[in-house]
Write an enzyme that holds these catalytic residues in place. Structure first.
Site, PDB file in Angstrom:
ATOM      1  N   ASP A 190       0.854  -1.183   0.000  1.00 41.16           N
ATOM      2  CA  ASP A 190       0.000   0.000   0.000  1.00 41.16           C
ATOM      3  C   ASP A 190       0.894   1.238   0.000  1.00 41.16           C
ATOM      4  O   ASP A 190       1.912   1.310   0.693  1.00 41.16           O
ATOM      5  CB  ASP A 190      -0.900  -0.003   1.244  1.00 41.16           C
ATOM      6  CG  ASP A 190      -2.046   0.979   1.118  1.00 41.16           C
ATOM      7  OD1 ASP A 190      -3.203   0.533   1.037  1.00 41.16           O
ATOM      8  OD2 ASP A 190      -1.786   2.210   1.100  1.00 41.16           O
ATOM      9  N   ILE A 191       0.509   2.233  -0.786  1.00 40.90           N
ATOM     10  CA  ILE A 191       1.311   3.446  -0.932  1.00 40.90           C
ATOM     11  C   ILE A 191       1.322   4.282   0.361  1.00 40.90           C
ATOM     12  O   ILE A 191       2.244   5.073   0.591  1.00 40.90           O
ATOM     13  CB  ILE A 191       0.771   4.283  -2.119  1.00 40.90           C
ATOM     14  CG1 ILE A 191       1.815   5.220  -2.668  1.00 40.90           C
ATOM     15  CG2 ILE A 191      -0.496   5.024  -1.743  1.00 40.90           C
ATOM     16  CD1 ILE A 191       1.397   5.883  -3.977  1.00 40.90           C
ATOM     17  N   HIS A 210      -9.841  -5.132  -3.530  1.00 41.31           N
ATOM     18  CA  HIS A 210      -8.533  -5.332  -2.901  1.00 41.31           C
ATOM     19  C   HIS A 210      -8.721  -5.816  -1.479  1.00 41.31           C
ATOM     20  O   HIS A 210      -9.589  -5.341  -0.755  1.00 41.31           O
ATOM     21  CB  HIS A 210      -7.674  -4.065  -2.933  1.00 41.31           C
ATOM     22  CG  HIS A 210      -8.357  -2.819  -2.475  1.00 41.31           C
ATOM     23  ND1 HIS A 210      -9.300  -2.151  -3.231  1.00 41.31           N
ATOM     24  CD2 HIS A 210      -8.254  -2.122  -1.326  1.00 41.31           C
ATOM     25  CE1 HIS A 210      -9.724  -1.099  -2.578  1.00 41.31           C
ATOM     26  NE2 HIS A 210      -9.120  -1.050  -1.409  1.00 41.31           N
ATOM     27  N   HIS A 246      -6.853  -5.899   2.018  1.00 38.06           N
ATOM     28  CA  HIS A 246      -5.738  -5.352   2.797  1.00 38.06           C
ATOM     29  C   HIS A 246      -5.194  -6.458   3.690  1.00 38.06           C
ATOM     30  O   HIS A 246      -5.963  -7.117   4.400  1.00 38.06           O
ATOM     31  CB  HIS A 246      -6.214  -4.229   3.730  1.00 38.06           C
ATOM     32  CG  HIS A 246      -6.756  -3.019   3.052  1.00 38.06           C
ATOM     33  ND1 HIS A 246      -6.012  -1.867   2.864  1.00 38.06           N
ATOM     34  CD2 HIS A 246      -7.989  -2.747   2.548  1.00 38.06           C
ATOM     35  CE1 HIS A 246      -6.768  -0.950   2.279  1.00 38.06           C
ATOM     36  NE2 HIS A 246      -7.968  -1.456   2.079  1.00 38.06           N
TER      37      HIS A 246
HETATM   38  P1  5GP Z   1      -9.950   1.501   0.327  1.00 39.46           P
HETATM   39  O1  5GP Z   1     -10.505   1.621  -1.079  1.00 39.46           O
HETATM   40  O2  5GP Z   1      -9.921   0.078   0.812  1.00 39.46           O
HETATM   41  O3  5GP Z   1     -10.664   2.410   1.269  1.00 39.46           O
HETATM   42  O4  5GP Z   1      -8.447   2.005   0.332  1.00 39.46           O
HETATM   43  C1  5GP Z   1      -7.651   2.029  -0.823  1.00 39.46           C
HETATM   44  C2  5GP Z   1      -6.206   1.789  -0.447  1.00 39.46           C
HETATM   45  O5  5GP Z   1      -5.427   1.885  -1.619  1.00 39.46           O
HETATM   46  C3  5GP Z   1      -5.626   2.809   0.550  1.00 39.46           C
HETATM   47  O6  5GP Z   1      -5.039   2.108   1.645  1.00 39.46           O
HETATM   48  C4  5GP Z   1      -4.595   3.573  -0.266  1.00 39.46           C
HETATM   49  O7  5GP Z   1      -3.461   3.975   0.487  1.00 39.46           O
HETATM   50  C5  5GP Z   1      -4.232   2.584  -1.354  1.00 39.46           C
HETATM   51  N1  5GP Z   1      -3.822   3.219  -2.604  1.00 39.46           N
HETATM   52  C6  5GP Z   1      -4.490   4.207  -3.258  1.00 39.46           C
HETATM   53  N2  5GP Z   1      -3.842   4.552  -4.396  1.00 39.46           N
HETATM   54  C7  5GP Z   1      -2.746   3.752  -4.453  1.00 39.46           C
HETATM   55  C8  5GP Z   1      -1.674   3.649  -5.393  1.00 39.46           C
HETATM   56  O8  5GP Z   1      -1.590   4.333  -6.414  1.00 39.46           O
HETATM   57  N3  5GP Z   1      -0.710   2.718  -5.127  1.00 39.46           N
HETATM   58  C9  5GP Z   1      -0.769   1.926  -4.012  1.00 39.46           C
HETATM   59  N4  5GP Z   1       0.234   1.046  -3.849  1.00 39.46           N
HETATM   60  N5  5GP Z   1      -1.761   2.004  -3.101  1.00 39.46           N
HETATM   61  C10 5GP Z   1      -2.740   2.916  -3.318  1.00 39.46           C
END
Ligand code: 5GP
Length: 133
Positions: A29-30, A93, A95
């Site tokens: 995760d970024i 995704h 986590h």
């Molecule tokens: P959610 O959709 O489950 O709420 O969170 C999306 C997750 O994707 C977050 O933890 C965020 O940090 C991660 N994320 C968003 N954009 C990117 C990206 O471009 N690269 C990576 N590696 N992670 C990302």
């Protein structure tokens, strides 16, 4: 428009990859909640995890289990926690997060890691995942 994760799958956006199969990809995760925060995705762009076709739903979870086993060897923790949110990025995704106490799975908290630290950690996790069955 392609999701940000489809752009990662297509190599248009870089990531710190930890595992890959024909249908799934895992990368750091970024904006990690804890060190070793990994995202496991299907390469196919589907928004909602419970809309995945059966075979891909099962394959993604087996893939995540394999990644979690490697991750646990590299990141000292009691257990690898798993969460599915999907509010920010409309591409399935899972986590995976190394946990040492209940509060570690807290999306309001983040750790600062440099690109160099992320790259080095990803390489170690990738090696450990490769050694899993
Ligand atoms: P959610 O959709 O489950 O709420 O969170 C999306 C997750 O994707 C977050 O933890 C965020 O940090 C991660 N994320 C968003 N954009 C990117 C990206 O471009 N690269 C990576 N590696 N992670 C990302």
């Amino acid at each position: 428009m392609a999701s940000i994760f489809t752009k990662i799958v297509n190599g248009e956006i870089p990531c710190h990859r930890v595992a890959e199969t024909d249908h799934c990809l895992a990368f750091l995760d970024i904006n990690p909640v804890v060190p070793g925060h990994v995202l496991c995705i299907p390469k196919q762009e589907v928004d909602y995890i419970f809309d995945l076709p059966d075979d891909l739903f099962v394959e993604l979870h087996l893939f995540a289990r394999r990644v979690a086993r490697g991750l646990k060897q590299v990141c000292p923790c009691i257990k690898i926690g798993q969460a599915v949110v999907g509010i920010d990025v409309p591409h399935v995704h899972i986590h995976l997060m190394p946990l040492n106490k209940p509060g570690d799975l807290n999306f309001g908290h983040h750790v600062e890691m440099s690109q160099e630290e992320l790259a080095a950690l990803a390489a170690r996790i990738a090696k450990a995942v490769e050694q899993q069955n």
